[in-house]
Motif scaffolding. Structure first.
Motif, mmCIF file in Angstrom:
data_model
loop_
_atom_site.group_PDB
_atom_site.id
_atom_site.type_symbol
_atom_site.label_atom_id
_atom_site.label_comp_id
_atom_site.label_asym_id
_atom_site.label_seq_id
_atom_site.Cartn_x
_atom_site.Cartn_y
_atom_site.Cartn_z
ATOM 1 N N PRO A 1 -5.843 -4.229 -14.270
ATOM 2 C CA PRO A 1 -7.173 -4.448 -13.688
ATOM 3 C C PRO A 1 -7.157 -5.289 -12.419
ATOM 4 O O PRO A 1 -8.147 -5.318 -11.686
ATOM 5 C CB PRO A 1 -7.935 -5.169 -14.809
ATOM 6 N N GLY A 2 -6.061 -5.974 -12.133
ATOM 7 C CA GLY A 2 -6.027 -6.851 -10.959
ATOM 8 C C GLY A 2 -5.703 -6.163 -9.651
ATOM 9 O O GLY A 2 -5.801 -6.772 -8.570
ATOM 10 N N PHE A 3 -5.303 -4.888 -9.713
ATOM 11 C CA PHE A 3 -4.978 -4.181 -8.467
ATOM 12 C C PHE A 3 -6.233 -4.037 -7.600
ATOM 13 O O PHE A 3 -7.322 -3.787 -8.108
ATOM 14 C CB PHE A 3 -4.418 -2.787 -8.754
ATOM 15 N N LYS A 4 -6.064 -4.154 -6.294
ATOM 16 C CA LYS A 4 -7.165 -3.946 -5.362
ATOM 17 C C LYS A 4 -7.283 -2.434 -5.098
ATOM 18 O O LYS A 4 -6.377 -1.815 -4.567
ATOM 19 C CB LYS A 4 -6.895 -4.685 -4.048
ATOM 20 N N GLN A 5 -8.392 -1.860 -5.493
ATOM 21 C CA GLN A 5 -8.575 -0.412 -5.391
ATOM 22 C C GLN A 5 -9.038 -0.012 -3.983
ATOM 23 O O GLN A 5 -10.029 -0.526 -3.463
ATOM 24 C CB GLN A 5 -9.592 0.066 -6.423
ATOM 25 N N LYS B 1 -2.014 -8.278 -4.761
ATOM 26 C CA LYS B 1 -1.207 -7.875 -3.609
ATOM 27 C C LYS B 1 -0.939 -6.366 -3.602
ATOM 28 O O LYS B 1 -0.329 -5.848 -2.664
ATOM 29 C CB LYS B 1 0.123 -8.625 -3.593
ATOM 30 N N ILE B 2 -1.392 -5.674 -4.623
ATOM 31 C CA ILE B 2 -1.218 -4.221 -4.700
ATOM 32 C C ILE B 2 -2.514 -3.546 -4.289
ATOM 33 O O ILE B 2 -3.556 -3.709 -4.929
ATOM 34 C CB ILE B 2 -0.820 -3.785 -6.130
ATOM 35 N N TRP B 3 -2.442 -2.800 -3.175
ATOM 36 C CA TRP B 3 -3.597 -2.019 -2.716
ATOM 37 C C TRP B 3 -3.415 -0.605 -3.257
ATOM 38 O O TRP B 3 -2.678 0.201 -2.709
ATOM 39 C CB TRP B 3 -3.649 -1.999 -1.194
ATOM 40 N N TRP B 4 -4.085 -0.316 -4.364
ATOM 41 C CA TRP B 4 -3.883 0.967 -5.047
ATOM 42 C C TRP B 4 -4.707 2.063 -4.382
ATOM 43 O O TRP B 4 -5.929 2.043 -4.373
ATOM 44 C CB TRP B 4 -4.247 0.849 -6.525
ATOM 45 N N LEU B 5 -4.026 3.052 -3.854
ATOM 46 C CA LEU B 5 -4.676 4.126 -3.103
ATOM 47 C C LEU B 5 -4.772 5.456 -3.840
ATOM 48 O O LEU B 5 -5.796 6.136 -3.749
ATOM 49 C CB LEU B 5 -3.945 4.321 -1.773
ATOM 50 N N PRO B 6 -3.732 5.922 -4.591
ATOM 51 C CA PRO B 6 -3.774 7.277 -5.183
ATOM 52 C C PRO B 6 -5.014 7.490 -6.048
ATOM 53 O O PRO B 6 -5.274 6.704 -6.965
ATOM 54 C CB PRO B 6 -2.495 7.316 -6.027
ATOM 55 N N PRO B 7 -5.814 8.532 -5.793
ATOM 56 C CA PRO B 7 -7.053 8.733 -6.544
ATOM 57 C C PRO B 7 -6.834 9.266 -7.956
ATOM 58 O O PRO B 7 -7.647 9.016 -8.852
ATOM 59 C CB PRO B 7 -7.813 9.758 -5.690
ATOM 60 N N GLU B 8 -5.714 10.022 -8.162
ATOM 61 C CA GLU B 8 -5.440 10.551 -9.493
ATOM 62 C C GLU B 8 -5.171 9.398 -10.467
ATOM 63 O O GLU B 8 -4.437 8.472 -10.159
ATOM 64 C CB GLU B 8 -4.236 11.496 -9.480
ATOM 65 N N LEU C 1 0.862 -1.186 0.000
ATOM 66 C CA LEU C 1 0.000 0.000 0.000
ATOM 67 C C LEU C 1 0.893 1.228 0.000
ATOM 68 O O LEU C 1 1.867 1.280 0.760
ATOM 69 C CB LEU C 1 -0.884 -0.015 1.248
ATOM 70 N N PHE C 2 0.608 2.215 -0.860
ATOM 71 C CA PHE C 2 1.517 3.363 -0.932
ATOM 72 C C PHE C 2 0.795 4.642 -1.331
ATOM 73 O O PHE C 2 -0.273 4.626 -1.950
ATOM 74 C CB PHE C 2 2.650 3.094 -1.927
ATOM 75 N N ASP C 3 1.429 5.750 -0.951
ATOM 76 C CA ASP C 3 1.043 7.080 -1.413
ATOM 77 C C ASP C 3 2.006 7.501 -2.510
ATOM 78 O O ASP C 3 3.199 7.164 -2.457
ATOM 79 C CB ASP C 3 1.140 8.100 -0.274
ATOM 80 N N LEU C 4 1.515 8.268 -3.475
ATOM 81 C CA LEU C 4 2.381 8.914 -4.466
ATOM 82 C C LEU C 4 2.476 10.381 -4.074
ATOM 83 O O LEU C 4 1.488 11.105 -4.110
ATOM 84 C CB LEU C 4 1.807 8.755 -5.878
ATOM 85 N N LYS C 5 3.669 10.809 -3.675
ATOM 86 C CA LYS C 5 3.817 12.114 -3.034
ATOM 87 C C LYS C 5 3.696 13.301 -3.985
ATOM 88 O O LYS C 5 3.349 14.389 -3.575
ATOM 89 C CB LYS C 5 5.170 12.192 -2.319
ATOM 90 N N ASN C 6 3.988 13.100 -5.284
ATOM 91 C CA ASN C 6 4.024 14.247 -6.205
ATOM 92 C C ASN C 6 3.104 14.068 -7.407
ATOM 93 O O ASN C 6 3.319 14.659 -8.457
ATOM 94 C CB ASN C 6 5.466 14.455 -6.692
ATOM 95 N N GLU C 7 2.061 13.268 -7.223
ATOM 96 C CA GLU C 7 1.188 12.934 -8.339
ATOM 97 C C GLU C 7 0.429 14.140 -8.888
ATOM 98 O O GLU C 7 0.187 14.252 -10.089
ATOM 99 C CB GLU C 7 0.202 11.845 -7.905
#
Length: 525
Positions: A395-399, A378-385, A345-351
């Motif tokens: 498509p397999g990322f967990k949103q 296994k990827i928990w995709w968090l950044p909304p942009e 799980l991660f944040d993108l700081k400069n998106e």
């Protein structure tokens, strides 16, 4: 003889008079009231500082941004608050003892000065809290669900002890109006204290305890190793975390790397950039290649500043390893996560600075993840942009979502929110609707216990090594058991108060001094 010495010592501490002073009784009572008021404020402020300690590292980091120097400011505030509360409480105890043994009250001018300074300190602290950190009031509100049952029991004990002085004032009051005022006030306060459990609603008063929340390592295990380093993530794996939480930025050569701080001087807090690259300590992330970043020492700061006061618990080998950490690339962490079947799980700081998906951090990050061959779920995709663009590519990322309405509108079922953004009731309702709820950042046992009782799916934490060993919440009671404890304590308190009332009444007939001659302020009008 001993009684006389004790009375003299009490008088000396409170008023610095070693012989009985003869001052203004009404003024002395006013100062005792002021002392009581400041004591309550100091205790309340101490409670606020204690509860907000969960987020104390945020305060220190914000101070670092402004001052460019690491100091544990929050701990300094805690120490000052503890000293102030202790001083006021001790002085109040001495004042109440004066009343109990019928000693004259005459607070020394130095105590008066310190009380005004204490009042000023609490006022300034509260103002700063409201201006700079007002969202923390929600945490204070939440805390009452964990502490209210115990605060109520403590209030009953305190009320029982103070009733001795109240009944003494009642029996020595000179007018019927005064007697009525004292007793009515005491009865109203007593009723509020005895009956307030009717308004207490805690998720930990339950017969059905939800499963223990899973743990997510916040930047790894930053209490055991330098944040966002491979050592930190390895330490978090030893705690049994289900996911790594980290922060991703893009280097000059478009390689994702791990670093929380962003903007100018983003390397200053957690690396030796000032010594390694002279004159470049204020540069942005896009001014460094990945190779340059990985020449920096990313661990020495942890040993030197000891941000969580945990370095002393590390072994010599761990300290040596921490001293030699570097800035990791996202690829390195993906290899570890894949090998040990841990989610990411991660944040993108400069998106937000991106001009399009194919030029964005999301694109290069998603590409790096895809090339690693890690299982997409296994990827928990968090950044909304660019979320929808990422979903098309992978498509397999967990949103994951940080907004309930946005999640429902998008057909999602996975929330990642600050722990104070949802009430315990909302958490329970979301779980009933099969929504996974991850809450960040949870570091204190009382808060973890409260969220456990509420049904949180997982928590992001700096303290995974502490929560790992917890087999149950710090407290959890069956509703009937809590009701039995509440009623029993109230009944015992009422019986003791009744006995104290009778004791004071009998004492009045045996010894009833003239208050004008004794000089004792008896809280009467």
């Amino acid at each position: 003889m001993m009684l006389s010495i004790s009375r003299t010592c009490l008088r000396g501490i409170y008023s610095c008079h070693w012989t009985s002073p003869k001052g203004d009784r009404n003024r002395a009572c006013c100062w005792l009231s002021f002392l009581s008021f400041v004591s309550i404020l100091a205790l309340s402020w101490m409670y606020v500082c204690f509860i907000a300690f969960n987020d104390h590292n945020d305060v220190n980091c914000e101070a670092f941004k402004a001052l460019k120097k690491w100091v544990n400011w929050y701990m300094i505030v805690m120490i000052i608050s503890a000293v102030l509360a202790t001083y006021c409480l001790l002085l109040l105890v001495f004042g109440l003892l004066h009343l109990a043994i019928r000693e004259p009250l005459d607070l020394h001018w130095l105590h008066k000065v310190f009380l005004f300074l204490g009042l000023l300190t609490v006022t300034l602290g509260t103002a700063g809290f409201c201006i700079k950190w007002k969202e923390e009031w929600q945490t204070i509100y939440m805390s009452f669900q964990a502490t209210a049952p115990f605060l109520q029991l403590g209030a009953v004990v305190a009320l029982t002890l103070i009733s001795w002085l109240v009944f003494q004032s009642y029996h020595t009051a000179q007018t019927a109006a005064c007697k009525v005022f004292i007793m009515v006030t005491f009865l109203v306060v007593s009723a509020a204290v005895f009956l307030c459990p009717l308004a207490i609603c805690s998720p930990c008063i339950t017969s059905n305890l939800p499963p223990k929340p899973a743990l997510v390592g916040h930047r790894g295990a930053p209490m055991l190793a330098p944040e966002n380093t491979m050592m930190s993530f390895r330490k978090s794996m030893e705690c049994g975390v289900v996911a790594f939480e980290t922060d991703v930025q893009l280097s000059k050569d478009m390689k994702p790397f791990l670093m929380h701080d962003d903007g100018p001087s983003f390397l200053l807090r957690t690396t030796d950039v000032k010594e390694t690259f002279l004159g470049r300590d204020a540069d942005m992330h896009a001014n460094f290649t990945l190779q340059e970043l990985q020449t920096l020492n990313a661990g020495e700061w942890f040993i030197r500043t000891d941000p969580f006061k945990s370095v002393s618990s590390l072994s010599k080998e761990d300290k040596r390893e921490a001293n030699n950490q570097t800035v990791p690339s996202l690829s390195e962490l993906l290899v570890m996560a894949k090998k040990h079947n841990v989610s990411l799980l991660f944040d993108l700081k400069n998106e937000k600075n991106s001009t399009g998906f194919h030029n964005s951090d999301s694109y290069y990050t998603a590409e790096t993840i895809t090339n690693s061959s890690i299982s997409p779920d296994k990827i928990w995709w968090l950044p909304p942009e660019y979320r929808h663009d990422v979903r098309k590519v992978s498509p397999g990322f967990k949103q994951m979502y940080n907004n309930v309405q946005e999640m429902y509108a998008d057909g999602g079922s996975f929330l990642n929110m600050k722990y104070s953004s949802l009430s315990t009731h909302e958490i329970s309702e979301l779980r009933k609707n099969n929504v996974s709820v991850n809450l960040w950042v949870v570091n204190e046992r009382w808060l973890f216990s409260l969220l456990w009782c509420s049904g949180a799916s997982s928590v992001t934490t700096n303290a995974c090594h502490i929560f790992k060993s917890m087999s149950k919440p710090d407290w959890q009671l069956e509703p009937n058991m809590y009701k039995g404890i509440w009623i029993s304590v109230d009944v015992i308190s009422l019986l003791l108060m009744f006995l104290l009332f009778l004791c004071q009444r009998r004492r009045k007939h045996v010894f009833h001094p003239n208050p004008r001659e004794s000089g004792v302020p008896l809280l009467s009008f």
